[in-house]
Design an enzyme around this catalytic site. Structure first.
Site, mmCIF file in Angstrom:
data_model
loop_
_atom_site.group_PDB
_atom_site.id
_atom_site.type_symbol
_atom_site.label_atom_id
_atom_site.label_comp_id
_atom_site.label_asym_id
_atom_site.label_seq_id
_atom_site.Cartn_x
_atom_site.Cartn_y
_atom_site.Cartn_z
ATOM 1 C CE LYS A 27 14.904 7.761 -34.431
ATOM 2 N NZ LYS A 27 14.486 7.511 -35.831
HETATM 3 C C1 E4P Z 1 11.739 9.078 -37.259
HETATM 4 O O1 E4P Z 1 12.669 9.259 -36.521
HETATM 5 C C2 E4P Z 1 11.733 8.081 -38.340
HETATM 6 O O2 E4P Z 1 13.029 8.010 -38.877
HETATM 7 C C3 E4P Z 1 10.843 8.418 -39.476
HETATM 8 O O3 E4P Z 1 10.182 9.647 -39.284
HETATM 9 C C4 E4P Z 1 9.983 7.302 -39.958
HETATM 10 O O4 E4P Z 1 9.232 7.756 -41.057
HETATM 11 P P1 E4P Z 1 8.563 6.784 -42.123
HETATM 12 O O5 E4P Z 1 7.249 6.346 -41.596
HETATM 13 O O6 E4P Z 1 8.400 7.649 -43.344
HETATM 14 O O7 E4P Z 1 9.507 5.637 -42.346
#
Ligand code: E4P
Length: 214
Positions: free
Chosen positions: A82
């Site tokens: 990522k």
């Molecule tokens: C995606 O890969 C992220 O880990 C995640 O969806 C972020 O979500 P949040 O806005 O609830 O932190």
């Protein structure tokens, strides 16, 4: 639509994976902090449970990102690296794409960002719908716009709906044709439930009891 769990909690992944319907997991540094467990051990444990586990680089320069990415990719064949949606991140994604290493470009908040990530060769992109909702917008409109753009071209990049807050996000992701939706454990637990299912089952069981049959 692929279903991912958005978590760094291995027990939660094990519980949902046991249903046989979980395709992957997304983690991020905030989720890792929340669980307080070793990052590599967490990712490796999840890789034994599902086929795609996003592990986020924390370097912000290209060389640092490449080094971390190559290390993560060497941990397990199910690791998806990522990378944040920055210019340095795009260069890193292009590099990893050339090595057939899967990538997930995170923190996408606009169609132009989505297009740049796709052209860099991202395997998947993560638009954050909940964080847009949090600011008073409608995050799912971004998903609709990205998917509309995708209809005009032949990008292989999968659109992963991230920052999901409620089952309604999952519904709209599916009806729009998003490729993947990553869902927090608490939201995932609600997906199988409906009050009419509970009421209907109670009525069936009560009526069966009245037939006096076993
Ligand atoms: C995606 O890969 C992220 O880990 C995640 O969806 C972020 O979500 P949040 O806005 O609830 O932190």
């Amino acid at each position: 639509m692929k279903l991912f769990l958005d978590t760094a909690n291995v027990d939660h992944v094990r519980e949902i994976a046991a249903l046989g319907i979980l395709d992957g997991v997304t983690t991020n540094p905030s989720l890792v902090l929340k669980e307080g467990k070793d990052f590599k051990e967490t990712v490796l444990a999840m890789c034994e449970l599902v086929k795609e586990v996003s592990a986020q680089v924390t370097a912000t320069d290209v060389e640092g990102m490449k080094t971390q990415a190559l290390e993560y990719a060497g941990w397990h064949k199910h690791v998806v690296v990522k990378v944040p949606m920055t210019t340095e991140g795009l260069k890193t994604v292009r590099f990893l794409s050339g090595k057939q290493i899967k990538t997930n470009v995170t923190l996408v908040f606009s169609v132009p960002q989505a297009i740049l990530a796709a052209k860099a060769g991202a395997t998947m992109i993560s638009p954050f719908v909940g964080r847009i909702d949090d600011t008073g917008g409608d995050g799912m409109l971004l998903i609709a716009d990205i998917l509309e753009a995708w209809r005009h071209y032949d990008f292989d990049t999968q659109v992963l709906v991230a920052s999901v807050r409620k089952p309604e996000h999952v519904t709209r992701a599916a009806t729009m044709g998003a490729h993947i939706c990553t869902i927090p454990f608490a939201v995932f637990q609600h997906l199988s439930q409906h009050p009419l299912t509970d009421a209907g089952l109670k009525k069936f069981l009560d009526d069966w009891e009245k037939t006096k049959q076993s």
